[in-house]
Design a protein around this motif. Sequence first.
Motif, PDB file in Angstrom:
ATOM      1  N   ARG A  14       0.841  -1.187   0.000  1.00 51.02           N
ATOM      2  CA  ARG A  14       0.000   0.000   0.000  1.00 51.02           C
ATOM      3  C   ARG A  14       0.878   1.239   0.000  1.00 51.02           C
TER       4      ARG A  14
ATOM      5  N   THR B 255      -0.017   7.895   1.506  1.00 51.02           N
ATOM      6  CA  THR B 255      -0.966   8.895   1.020  1.00 51.02           C
ATOM      7  C   THR B 255      -0.278   9.990   0.222  1.00 51.02           C
TER       8      THR B 255
ATOM      9  N   VAL C 205     -12.073  16.530  -4.749  1.00 50.00           N
ATOM     10  CA  VAL C 205     -13.536  16.543  -4.880  1.00 50.00           C
ATOM     11  C   VAL C 205     -13.975  16.483  -6.331  1.00 50.00           C
TER      12      VAL C 205
ATOM     13  N   ARG D 239      -0.881  11.109  -3.717  1.00 47.32           N
ATOM     14  CA  ARG D 239      -1.264  12.492  -4.018  1.00 47.32           C
ATOM     15  C   ARG D 239      -0.292  13.120  -5.014  1.00 47.32           C
TER      16      ARG D 239
ATOM     17  N   PHE E  28     -10.929  10.392  -6.631  1.00 51.82           N
ATOM     18  CA  PHE E  28     -11.952  11.245  -6.033  1.00 51.82           C
ATOM     19  C   PHE E  28     -11.972  11.155  -4.509  1.00 51.82           C
ATOM     20  N   LYS E  29     -11.189  10.273  -3.943  1.00 53.20           N
ATOM     21  CA  LYS E  29     -11.020  10.265  -2.493  1.00 53.20           C
ATOM     22  C   LYS E  29     -10.022  11.328  -2.068  1.00 53.20           C
ATOM     23  N   TYR E  30      -9.204  11.776  -3.017  1.00 51.22           N
ATOM     24  CA  TYR E  30      -8.204  12.793  -2.738  1.00 51.22           C
ATOM     25  C   TYR E  30      -8.658  14.179  -3.182  1.00 51.22           C
TER      26      TYR E  30
ATOM     27  N   GLU F  33      -9.993   5.650 -10.865  1.00 53.93           N
ATOM     28  CA  GLU F  33     -10.658   6.949 -10.815  1.00 53.93           C
ATOM     29  C   GLU F  33     -11.390   7.130  -9.483  1.00 53.93           C
ATOM     30  N   ARG F  34     -11.894   6.040  -8.946  1.00 57.03           N
ATOM     31  CA  ARG F  34     -12.581   6.096  -7.660  1.00 57.03           C
ATOM     32  C   ARG F  34     -11.635   6.557  -6.564  1.00 57.03           C
ATOM     33  N   LEU F  35     -10.392   6.074  -6.585  1.00 54.40           N
ATOM     34  CA  LEU F  35      -9.415   6.493  -5.586  1.00 54.40           C
ATOM     35  C   LEU F  35      -9.049   7.958  -5.775  1.00 54.40           C
TER      36      LEU F  35
END
Length: 242
Positions: free
Chosen positions: A50, A53, A97, A57, A93-95, A89-91
């Motif tokens: 993993r 973060t 908006v 970013r 949008f977690k970073y 793409e889902r990840l």
Amino acid sequence: MARLFGHFSEVSGRAMSQAEAGKKLLEGPECMNLRPSEAGASPATKRRRRRPTEEVRALILAAARSEFAEKGMAGAKTRKIAELAGISERLLFKYFVNKAQLFRISIVEPFYDKINDLHAELDSMAPSIKERNLYGAQETYQFLSKNSDLLRALIKSSEIGPEIGHSLSDLLARSADRIREQHVNSQTVPVVEAGRAVRYAFAMVAGSVLLRDWLYPDSEIGTQNDMESVTAIIHKMLHPNL
């Protein structure tokens, strides 16, 4: 016959001993040093590392700069940005908006950060208007030269929303206020109104960076002489009497 059965019993006993030894090896502490495939597990079952973060970013922002520079804000796709960053793409949008926020953070904010840092540096310098103006223009030139993708992204984003557009205008307005303050302190009268002069100066630097190959086809790109020529012209436009 008895001899034959005895032979099979001996072979069977050796096989059982080898099986038990193998079992002990897999269950013992020695097995902890074996890779999953060596211990009988499939490599596919290994858990993927993993990423931190901040690493994710940074990958997103780098991919966004590339996509915005190539296609502008309207043409850029978050799906493509995610693909370039190596994430879903889902990840993404977690970073961030939405795409507008991603554009502001990856393209607009670097200008803010640079100008804020530059203003702090200029405030710490000796109170020489010429020295400050030349240094400010040179730093801006070098920054845009190293980050020409930011300029390309802005040029291709004529549809920039009000929030982002006002942010860029505010950035130039703050620089204009400083030029007005210089005129007041030096009791000089500007030839060109400070707000316009700052915008023309920025356009001159940006154009020199983007059109460098056309403007200087016979000289080395990014030479010190080219930068000094641009910055000297800007100073004379801002303070022709100094």
